[in-house]
Design an enzyme around this catalytic site. Sequence first.
Site, PDB file in Angstrom:
ATOM      1  N   ASP A 129       1.028  -1.418  -0.458  1.00 15.82           N
ATOM      2  CA  ASP A 129      -0.107   0.259  -0.082  1.00 15.82           C
ATOM      3  C   ASP A 129       0.844   1.121  -0.347  1.00 15.82           C
ATOM      4  O   ASP A 129       1.883   1.081   0.979  1.00 15.82           O
ATOM      5  CB  ASP A 129      -1.031  -0.072   1.417  1.00 15.82           C
ATOM      6  CG  ASP A 129      -2.070  -0.884   1.065  1.00 15.82           C
ATOM      7  OD1 ASP A 129      -2.518  -1.664   0.206  1.00 15.82           O
ATOM      8  OD2 ASP A 129      -2.413  -0.802   2.314  1.00 15.82           O
ATOM      9  N   GLY A 132       0.505  -3.416   4.521  1.00 10.75           N
ATOM     10  CA  GLY A 132      -0.358  -2.432   3.684  1.00 10.75           C
ATOM     11  C   GLY A 132       0.288  -1.367   5.127  1.00 10.75           C
ATOM     12  O   GLY A 132       1.369  -0.692   4.973  1.00 10.75           O
ATOM     13  N   SER A 133       0.076  -1.047   5.406  1.00 12.40           N
ATOM     14  CA  SER A 133      -0.186   0.234   7.198  1.00 12.40           C
ATOM     15  C   SER A 133       1.364  -0.506   7.573  1.00 12.40           C
ATOM     16  O   SER A 133       2.330   0.080   8.457  1.00 12.40           O
ATOM     17  CB  SER A 133      -0.775  -0.333   7.773  1.00 12.40           C
ATOM     18  OG  SER A 133      -2.049  -0.035   7.649  1.00 12.40           O
ATOM     19  N   GLY A 187      -4.706  -2.650   9.034  1.00 13.14           N
ATOM     20  CA  GLY A 187      -4.866  -1.620   9.416  1.00 13.14           C
ATOM     21  C   GLY A 187      -4.611  -2.183  10.547  1.00 13.14           C
ATOM     22  O   GLY A 187      -4.308  -0.641  12.168  1.00 13.14           O
ATOM     23  N   ARG A 241      -6.003 -20.420   6.754  1.00 11.91           N
ATOM     24  CA  ARG A 241      -6.579 -22.171   7.421  1.00 11.91           C
ATOM     25  C   ARG A 241      -8.133 -22.267   7.066  1.00 11.91           C
ATOM     26  O   ARG A 241      -8.046 -23.276   7.191  1.00 11.91           O
ATOM     27  CB  ARG A 241      -5.968 -21.696   8.869  1.00 11.91           C
ATOM     28  CG  ARG A 241      -4.996 -21.873   9.429  1.00 11.91           C
ATOM     29  CD  ARG A 241      -4.337 -22.197  10.865  1.00 11.91           C
ATOM     30  NE  ARG A 241      -3.357 -22.123  11.011  1.00 11.91           N
ATOM     31  CZ  ARG A 241      -2.617 -22.964  11.254  1.00 11.91           C
ATOM     32  NH1 ARG A 241      -2.710 -24.456  10.388  1.00 11.91           N
ATOM     33  NH2 ARG A 241      -0.752 -22.878  11.338  1.00 11.91           N
ATOM     34  N   GLY A 257      -3.085  -7.043   7.870  1.00 14.46           N
ATOM     35  CA  GLY A 257      -2.230  -7.134   9.345  1.00 14.46           C
ATOM     36  C   GLY A 257      -0.800  -7.902   9.358  1.00 14.46           C
ATOM     37  O   GLY A 257       0.412  -8.051   9.852  1.00 14.46           O
ATOM     38  N   LYS A 283      -8.156   0.405  -4.962  1.00 15.41           N
ATOM     39  CA  LYS A 283      -9.342  -0.732  -4.486  1.00 15.41           C
ATOM     40  C   LYS A 283     -11.001   0.560  -4.437  1.00 15.41           C
ATOM     41  O   LYS A 283     -10.745   1.538  -5.080  1.00 15.41           O
ATOM     42  CB  LYS A 283      -9.390  -0.542  -2.480  1.00 15.41           C
ATOM     43  CG  LYS A 283      -8.417  -0.802  -2.240  1.00 15.41           C
ATOM     44  CD  LYS A 283      -8.746  -0.807  -0.898  1.00 15.41           C
ATOM     45  CE  LYS A 283      -7.374  -1.240   0.117  1.00 15.41           C
ATOM     46  NZ  LYS A 283      -6.999  -2.864  -0.218  1.00 15.41           N
TER      47      LYS A 283
END
Length: 305
Positions: free
Chosen positions: A33, A244-245, A162, A174, A223, A90
């Site tokens: 990102d 991303g973050s 995020g 999983r 995450g 997005k």
Amino acid sequence: MENLTENQATNNNSPFRIKSSLAQMLKGGVIMDVVTPEQARIAEEAGACAVMALEKIPADIRHFGGVARMSDPGMIKEIMNAVTIPVMAKVRIGHFVEAQILQEIGVDYIDESEVLTIADNENHIDKSEFKVPFVCGCRNLGEALRRISEGAAMIRTKGEAGTGDVVEAVRHARAVNKEIKKIQNMDPHELYTYAKEIQAPLELVKEVKRLGRLPVVNFAAGGVATPADAAMMMQLGMDGVFVGSGIFKSGDPAKRAKAIVQAVTHFNNPQIVAKVSENLGEAMVGINVDTLKDKENQNWSTKEK
């Protein structure tokens, strides 16, 4: 909406197969990102296979709240002009006009994303009508196959973007793996019943049984914040990783970006993953997923129809 047929899924010359082949080119890579051309260049120099152009990274969308929409097309074009690697952007779930705009300006992939505010609570975009490949999130096999039946050429875990907490991405990876393994020993009658149970097209369920995996690339997202997170998702069978973050909210984005790329490339080599994990600076502070409240609409991974 015309669902993907068995012929479209297996015909190498079908529009769907062409789009899914484009997504296959990203396999084994990291998608990052970015919110500025400078960040996009950092990502490209670090070895990213593509960038996701955003006005706000997911951590900031969580922090500031409000309605999250498609990014400004002018800003996306600036990022497209800054790099040579593919650029994604997005759109809100169900917002087909945002998707039309992104296709018109020439993005390489469109992510119909739960990270943005949902535009249509009943319908996803009919992705088969677009020339641009779509990426969609999933929590389980049924969601993955429904999105593929709508024309998605690439699947990712939803995770909890995020947060810097990889637990939901692991759960979703999983879950898909478990269900794929479950159908391997099913006879035709059981497959028919199971397809109805998970609300997925029978033809796609049969294709998953034949392949032993999803018929499109499947990336981890939501995450992933460290090289170890990325390597773990790859060891769980993912084809690549979205970050991303976790990069640009960390202490040394350029170094962390390079480290995560190396961890994905060498995910089965603990020696290399350990080495690239050293001295990366402070990781993003993050949010424990267990503290999120559905009533605040912050559990993005729960969004699905």
